[in-house]
Design a protein around this motif. Sequence first.
Motif, PDB file in Angstrom:
ATOM      1  N   HIS A  15       0.826  -1.205   0.000  1.00  0.00           N
ATOM      2  CA  HIS A  15       0.000   0.000   0.000  1.00  0.00           C
ATOM      3  C   HIS A  15       0.861   1.256   0.000  1.00  0.00           C
ATOM      4  O   HIS A  15       0.418   2.303  -0.463  1.00  0.00           O
ATOM      5  N   TRP A  18     -11.244  -8.897   0.656  1.00  0.00           N
ATOM      6  CA  TRP A  18     -11.183  -7.484   0.277  1.00  0.00           C
ATOM      7  C   TRP A  18     -12.585  -7.035  -0.104  1.00  0.00           C
ATOM      8  O   TRP A  18     -12.913  -6.929  -1.286  1.00  0.00           O
ATOM      9  N   ARG A  68      -8.728  -0.959  -4.067  1.00  0.00           N
ATOM     10  CA  ARG A  68      -7.515  -0.730  -3.242  1.00  0.00           C
ATOM     11  C   ARG A  68      -6.424  -0.020  -4.030  1.00  0.00           C
ATOM     12  O   ARG A  68      -5.322   0.163  -3.521  1.00  0.00           O
TER      13      ARG A  68
END
Lengths: 226, 294
Positions: free
Chosen positions: A151, A179, A186
Amino acid sequence: MTATAVRSNLLGTLLTRLTGDEKHAPSAFSTLDVLWVLYDRILRVSPETADEPDRDRFLLSKGHGPAAYYAVLAAKGFIPVDWLDDLGGPHSHLGHHPDRVLIPGVEIGTGSLGHGLGLAAGTALGLRAQGFDARTFVLLGDAELDEGSNHEAIAYAAAARLDRLTAIVIDNQSSTHGWPGGIARRFPGWSTSVVDGRDHDAIEDALSQSDGDRPHVVVAVVEPKG
Amino acid sequence: MRETFVRTTTALLDEDPRTAVVLADISADAFAAAHHRHPDRVLNVGIREQLMTGVAGGLALTGLRPYVHSYAPFLIDRAYEQIKLDLGHQDAGAVLVSIGASYDASAEGYTHQSPGDVALLDTLEGWTVHVPGHPDEVAPLLRAAAGNDDRIYVRLSSQHNARAYERTDRLQVLRRGWAGAPVVLAVGPMLDPVLAATRDLDVTVAYTLTPRPLDGAGLRELVSREVVVVEPYLAGTSSRLVAAALSDVPHRELHLGVGRAEQRRYGTPADHARWHGLDPAGLRASISTFLDRA
């Protein structure tokens, strides 16, 4: 016999040499179809150009279960087919995780999850700084996205407008907590494609996309991990 | 030393198209002008140290020479696995340049301190470690690092000696005692405190600003009985290498450096030096006790 059947037979034979298992159909390997489309239709790299500075890069971030990767590398001539007969032996070039120092054509050594996307961002930045038009592809698993390091890279790749970077997430729904809302969400600031991870034409179309301003993520959905 | 680092690396960016700088916000302002001139090679990834190191590995794999910079605890401690895998395992090089050292950030507390950085790198293969003792020693180190693809750590500190010494991988003898005198090896900024502590002792004082690889042959030539190592990071970090270099010499060793106990006190770097026994008085007491015991 169709071209697809020939390809399937070849890879099936190679995978059997690698695993010693006659029963696994090629479809048992979640990454196989994406890897084949990449090396057969997308990547501008060959055994002859594997060290050229302006080659396209493919980075396998999800380094575990590399059987399909090794089979494709052998099918495309990067490594001798007989290397597949010795996986993980004391003199083998091929381990249960790939080592770039030991295997021609392998761009990064991986195994510990969450390292490939950062390395891919650096690779894309390095190619851009040198004026190369080459593309960088990196393959991850949906469970690998649990690692926070991804991330860091997802946010920065968008901010740095790495339009020559494409991430591929193989989604076999193996992430422990899942998810919710989907994986593509994301990747804010990226262009996204969600495709059937077994449909070669759909994979090719998604991997060919590049909007000139943003990095691209292709979520390749395959059967849930059994 | 930080100013010298910024100035030298900025010049390298202008001179050598292989040079890249990777930052995680720390010192980004100081590189603003360089970033303006070289936006593709001065990369601030934000407060993301894992990514900073991964990006450096990727840059190196394309042939660039990344200089990677932050506070030592964020550069080394936090991103240890990236250093191990994204650089070492890929057989890729980078120049990691830290500030903060062991307790330069004394008032900031333990979160901003890294006494264990060199010990951590000692678990990995192939790292050259430079610990300059003076700002004027910094530029030659950084310029030499531009010419290769090695894995190099440069540990900058606000603590420094009164004068600079030449750049060499060998130990430099700065004061020679009688033949067979005890040897005191000072690393980087520990030299001036060692010289002050041993002013009237009959010892040989040697200096290095490049403790990795340690000049074991040079140490072997000097030591005949006692050796004292004074390092500005965790005490005993070099003990394994010193023992190996002197494996055929009957000798006694004393290793001084930063203690493992967390101080949980603020104050100045000079306070921390005193608490760790690394000021001249503390060094003098430890060295004298060790030598008197013979």
